[in-house]
Design a protein around this motif. Structure first.
Motif, short mmCIF file in Angstrom:
data_model
loop_
_atom_site.label_atom_id
_atom_site.label_comp_id
_atom_site.label_asym_id
_atom_site.label_seq_id
_atom_site.Cartn_x
_atom_site.Cartn_y
_atom_site.Cartn_z
N TRP C 62 157.05 17.32 18.36
CA TRP C 62 156.56 16.16 17.61
C TRP C 62 155.63 16.57 16.48
N ARG C 63 155.79 15.92 15.34
CA ARG C 63 154.92 16.24 14.22
C ARG C 63 154.12 15.02 13.78
N GLY C 64 153.97 14.06 14.66
CA GLY C 64 153.11 12.92 14.36
C GLY C 64 153.86 11.74 13.78
N SER C 65 155.08 11.96 13.33
CA SER C 65 155.85 10.83 12.81
C SER C 65 157.30 11.08 13.14
N GLY C 66 158.05 10.02 13.15
CA GLY C 66 159.47 10.17 13.44
C GLY C 66 159.71 10.50 14.89
N SER C 67 160.84 11.07 15.17
CA SER C 67 161.21 11.29 16.56
C SER C 67 160.65 12.60 17.08
N ALA C 68 160.59 12.66 18.39
CA ALA C 68 160.15 13.89 19.03
C ALA C 68 161.30 14.42 19.85
#
Lengths: 282, 461, 309
Positions: C62-68
């Motif tokens: 995960w990068r804080g936005s979008g999908s993980a």
């Protein structure tokens, strides 16, 4: 008692050490009185003739320091109060009783102590968002209100209290809580005093979480206010107003320090010495 | 003790249930797609991420603008009055925030998201997922914006930020010290010329190390990118592919290595005591840096104040660009802001309306002579003949505006700054420093940095 | 040991002294749960839940936005095979060696002196040593950088005066760690003094009196009475500092930004960099690896330094 160790050499040692410890702080306090440019261009030169209050003036105009004080005081009172009451109590439960899941619980406590807080920030923030607690006092006070470090320490201290004392009290018909209140607490007074001091300082110093959860002007604690000021001085990027911001920061730091020192001194005189006096063992 | 305690266990179980109940309504990360909370104000265009042009007569309400604490904050604050003359129905809630510390968390949690934020150009690409695309609203102005600033804000063909300042690189030099040594710096046209001038100066002033060599890995990398920007390149292209292994970087690194090898460089961190003392005593006389170095002679160099001048950077080859970009910021509009259109109007005023940009760069209570640490990126505002800020006394009354705007117009186009740029400092920034320590050759810097960045940063995106 | 006034409560019906009844009074069984509950409630809500979330995160990218996306052990293997990770652990270990032994000795000495009723101005010293702990780091970082500047700093001036060459305190890999260690030492010693002082003050004076009567010198008392009894507190302090040192990120971040050449990138700073660069999955994995390391170290200390309880 024949303790002849304190003599001139002790005093000299302590004085030198204190000088070493306080020198950087004195530097900060004095530098706050210098014109901002000089703080950067000639950091070790102090010319009383050029001392000025312009850093303080600018700081008071730009920085919500009064609000920062108020918020820090609120958090100190509630969070500190919660810790100082519930931590020894819980520690007592861990130290002197057997109950289900005790091992598991205490193990989890240890793990959270070892987990760097920085990594919990985002999950905690998301949780606060769900609760609608962003930028509120409860968000500042409750997470970590009963500090795992405090539990860890107090458990250690209480475990050393002899069981015979407790059993004797039970025989005398004391309630479980009464044992805690009347037997255990008095015996651990020195540690309690230490806990009070450290709790106050840890809460005061805390900025990783408050910066994230309470950074509006209304809710900012002192550390948040200071770190907001400091952003233009971070080692990587020096802003054009580096000098003025440094001046304001030193002024703010000085102002932040003084009430804390007063609190400490008062704490020492009345609270802690009182506690310690009560702990004359016998 | 195998006794069963129904009540306490029930209490404990209740607590656990309550908290897992909490977790159930909290955010969950699954192995599939999990997008954050949806976007706010609907737009009429087919691309939901594109900010729609507002109907200016109807936009009203409150708008929250984030800026960094400091003098710049006060400058922006002072422009609100002028903004409200044009848009009386928009109330600007201007907040000083530690943006580096707060923005990421705010965007992730989606709470109290501001409508407009001041952001380093280096960070825009990293937050693009959370930002409005501004192609529609910026369309009338795009043709008049400095190419490099446009490129730095453009990802996958869409613009994500309103460019704020252009920070052209300039060569600052101690004119008086050089004159006293019989050297005319204005004849310097290429970096080879600069080397020659430095050698000549050192011969006249023994113990001097005329050229500044940056010791901070971060700022060193930023300066390296300035040199690269002159040559129209950067660490990664618009697709995010590394392009360090190129003749341009070879040339730059070799030049830096030469300065070091021939003992012509003062190696110090930007404006640390090790830097200020030689600057103020004629031992360090050449400072190739962004325009914002000018605050040093103004505030930190009491002895040589007035001796310094600015000129365009030397070129890397005859006739090449005489400036590159170093630093710079833009304004971005988070999708989850509540009043993004009003924020757009604020920035539109600030950047593209004469009343706005004059208020920012012109005379103000904070800067009586104007803000001279940057220039506008909007070309009509950056007219060399129409200075917004006054002559700089610390530069001997030089018309810095003219020098900077002319240099700025020479900056070649660029590319968006990759999200991992700051992380690359551990590799490229450090390797450049090692080279300046004499431990690596320029080619080694290129090879090792490329390998490490590819493996640790690019591949893990 | 003061006597307690009898509580006007109903006596438990069983538990005559000396006899273990199978019916331990319900009040006594209930008590620990009640005592522990406030802490547990807050703990589970605000510590355990985020920790479990973080654990889950550590297996995603995960990068804080979008999908993980689920990546399994990938983050862990990346870290464990990454020299930078091991370097950060090594840096923290070196910092530990530079800080803890010296600090414990110093703090113990100071605490002993402050415990002694004959030392004057004890209250003043107690406050004085704590001041560094509450001074904002950014304000102090300035002076540190200035004093230790490699060309014009005070320290080097003193060295030059006695004929020694300049040292690159904050600019060479060799010296950056000790310089930073000194900063950390300066900042936190007061904290440790308080903890040790509390431990010292818990020792019964009667024990000292008895040994004095027996003719023991002050030094002997120190060795045979004070040290063994304060051992427990000492171990506690060591464990605490171990945690702090491995989590430390503010000092290297503000003063050296982890340089030069990542020599001051401590485990904490390495982790912090992951988080600020939005590499949240790797950051989460990193934090759990740190937990394992710190736990192992702490258990080691507890075993090593503790006598039987």
């Amino acid at each position: 008692m024949t303790r002849r160790l304190p003599g001139a050499s002790t005093q000299v040692f302590l004085v030198l050490l204190t000088l070493a410890f306080l020198a950087p702080v004195v530097w900060a306090l004095l530098s706050a009185l210098k014109p901002a440019n000089q703080i950067i261009s000639s950091p070790l030169a102090f010319d009383p003739a050029t001392f000025t209050f312009e850093n303080y003036k600018r700081m008071f105009a730009d920085v919500p320091i009064g609000r920062g004080f108020f918020n820090t005081a609120v958090v100190l009172l509630f969070k500190g109060g919660l810790t100082l009451f519930f931590a020894p109590l819980a520690a007592y439960g861990f130290a002197k009783y057997e109950f289900r899941f005790k091992g598991l619980l205490f193990g989890t406590v240890l793990i959270t102590l070892m987990l760097p807080t920085i990594v919990l920030i985002i999950p905690l923030l998301l949780e606060m968002k769900e609760l609608g607690w962003v930028n509120t006092y409860q968000a500042l006070v409750l997470p970590g209100a009963v500090d795992a470090f405090a539990i860890f320490w107090m458990r250690q201290v209480i475990a050393a209290v002899p069981d015979e004392l407790l059993d004797a009290a039970r025989v005398d018909g004391c309630s479980e809580f009464g044992i805690f209140w009347r037997i255990v607490l008095p015996v651990i007074r020195p540690a309690l005093a230490g806990l009070a001091v450290l709790t106050v300082m840890n809460i005061y110093n805390d900025f990783v979480w408050p910066v994230v959860i309470a950074s509006t002007d209304r809710m900012a604690t002192l550390q948040v206010v200071l770190s907001t000021l400091a952003q233009n001085i971070s080692g990587n990027r020096i802003g054009a107003d580096y000098a003025t911001v440094t001046g304001e920061l030193l002024a703010a730091a000085s102002v932040a320090l003084i009430p804390l020192l007063v609190v400490f001194i008062v704490l020492q005189k009345h609270f802690i010495n009182g506690i310690l006096a009560g702990s004359v063992k016998g | 003790m195998q006794q069963r305690f129904h009540r306490p266990v029930a209490v404990l179980a209740g607590v656990v249930l309550a908290t897992t109940g909490l977790a159930a309504c909290g955010p969950s990360i699954t192995s599939g797609d999990s997008t954050p909370a949806g976007s706010s104000s609907a737009t009429a265009t087919t691309d939901p991420d594109e900010l729609a042009s507002p109907d200016e007569s109807t936009v009203s309400g409150e708008v929250t603008i984030w800026d960094r604490e400091g003098d710049l904050f006060k400058v922006f604050d002072a422009t609100i009055a002028a903004f409200n003359k044009k848009y009386p129905n928009i109330k600007v809630n201007h907040v000083a925030v530690d943006i580096d510390a707060k923005l990421q968390n705010t965007l992730i949690s989606g709470t109290d998201v501001p409508d407009g934020v001041f952001l380093d150009d280096a960070k825009v690409a990293g937050f693009a997922d959370h930002l409005w695309k501004l192609d529609d609203v910026m369309e009338p102005y795009l043709g008049d914006i400095a190419q490099q600033k446009k490129d730095v804000n453009t990802l996958d063909g869409s613009v994500y930020g309103v460019p704020f300042d252009s920070d052209p690189g300039l060569l600052y030099y101690n004119a008086k010290a050089l004159e006293d040594a019989g050297i005319d710096a204005t004849t310097i046209a290429t970096y080879d010329d600069l080397l020659a001038a430095a050698k000549a100066y050192q011969a006249k002033v023994p113990g001097s190390k005329p050229i500044h060599l940056e010791q901070s890995p971060f700022l060193g990398q930023l300066q390296l990118e300035m040199y690269a920007s002159q040559l129209g390149t950067s660490i990664a292209d618009e697709k995010g592919q590394l392009r360090l292994d190129s003749p341009e970087y070879q040339q730059i690194l070799t030049w830096l290595d030469t300065v070091q090898k021939e003992g012509l460089g003062t190696r110090a961190e930007y404006l640390s005591p090790s830097d200020i003392k030689p600057l103020d005593s004629g031992k360090e006389v050449f400072y190739p840096w962004s325009i914002w170095f000018d605050f040093a002679p103004q505030q930190l160099l009491p002895k040589t104040k007035g001796d310094w001048r600015a000129m365009p950077l030397p070129a890397w080859k005859e006739g090449g660009a005489r400036s590159g970009a170093m630093g710079g910021s833009s304004f971005v509009l988070p999708k989850e802001g509540k009043n993004s259109q009003a924020a757009w109007l604020f920035y539109k005023f600030l950047m593209f309306d004469q009343a706005g940009y004059s208020a920012v760069w012109g005379t103000s209570s904070v800067y009586p002579d104007g803000l001279n640490t940057s220039i506008p990126s909007y070309t009509p505002a950056a007219d060399p003949a129409k200075p917004l800020f006054g002559p700089v006394e610390a530069l001997g009354g030089q018309d810095l505006w003219k020098v900077a705007t002319e240099a700025g117009s020479e900056i070649p186009g660029g590319a968006p700054i990759p999200t991992w740029w700051a992380g690359a400092v551990d590799y490229l920034g450090n390797n450049v420093q090692k080279m300046l320590d004499g431990k690596l050759t320029p080619q080694q810097v290129i090879d090792q940095s490329t390998d490490d960045i590819q493996k640790n940063l690019v591949d893990r995106q | 040991m003061s006597t307690i006034a009898a509580e006007p409560r109903t006596r438990p019906s069983a538990a005559a002294p000396g006899r273990r009844s199978h019916r331990t009074p319900s009040r006594r069984r209930l008590a620990p749960y009640v005592f522990v509950l406030p802490f547990i409630a807050l703990f589970v809500a605000f510590s355990v839940y985020p920790m479990l979330f973080t654990l889950q995160l550590s297996f995603t990218n995960w990068r804080g936005s979008g999908s993980a996306q689920w990546v399994g052990w990938d983050n862990y293997t990346y870290l464990l095979t990454n020299p930078a990770f091991w370097q950060s652990l090594g840096n923290s270990a070196v910092m530990w060696l530079l800080i803890v032994p010296v600090q414990m000795l110093l703090a113990l000495l100071v605490a002993i002196l402050l415990d002694n009723a004959k030392t004057r101005m004890r209250a003043f010293y107690r406050v004085a040593f704590l001041v560094p702990f509450v001074t904002p780091l950014v304000a102090i970082a300035q002076i540190w950088v200035v004093v230790f500047d490699q060309d014009y700093g005070v320290v080097n001036s003193v060295l030059n005066a006695v004929g020694l060459p300049d040292v690159g305190w904050l600019t060479t890999s060799a010296w950056a760690k000790p310089t930073l260690a000194l900063l950390f030492l300066w900042k936190t010693t007061g904290f440790i003094v308080i903890i040790l002082l509390s431990g010292l003050q818990s020792i019964d004076p009667a024990v000292y009196e008895a040994s004095s009567i027996d003719g023991a010198t002050r030094f002997r008392q120190l060795r045979s009475i004070t040290l063994p009894l304060v051992r427990r507190t000492l171990v506690f302090a060591v464990v605490l500092q171990t945690l702090a040192i491995f989590q430390m990120f503010a000092e290297p971040f503000v003063v050296t930004q982890g340089g030069p050449y990542s020599s001051t990138t401590t485990a904490g700073l390495y982790l912090y960099n992951h988080i600020t660069r939005a590499d949240l999955g790797t950051g989460a994995a990193n934090s759990f690896l740190l937990v394992i390391v710190v736990m192992a170290l702490s258990l080691g200390f507890v075993r090593l330094l503790r006598s039987e309880d």
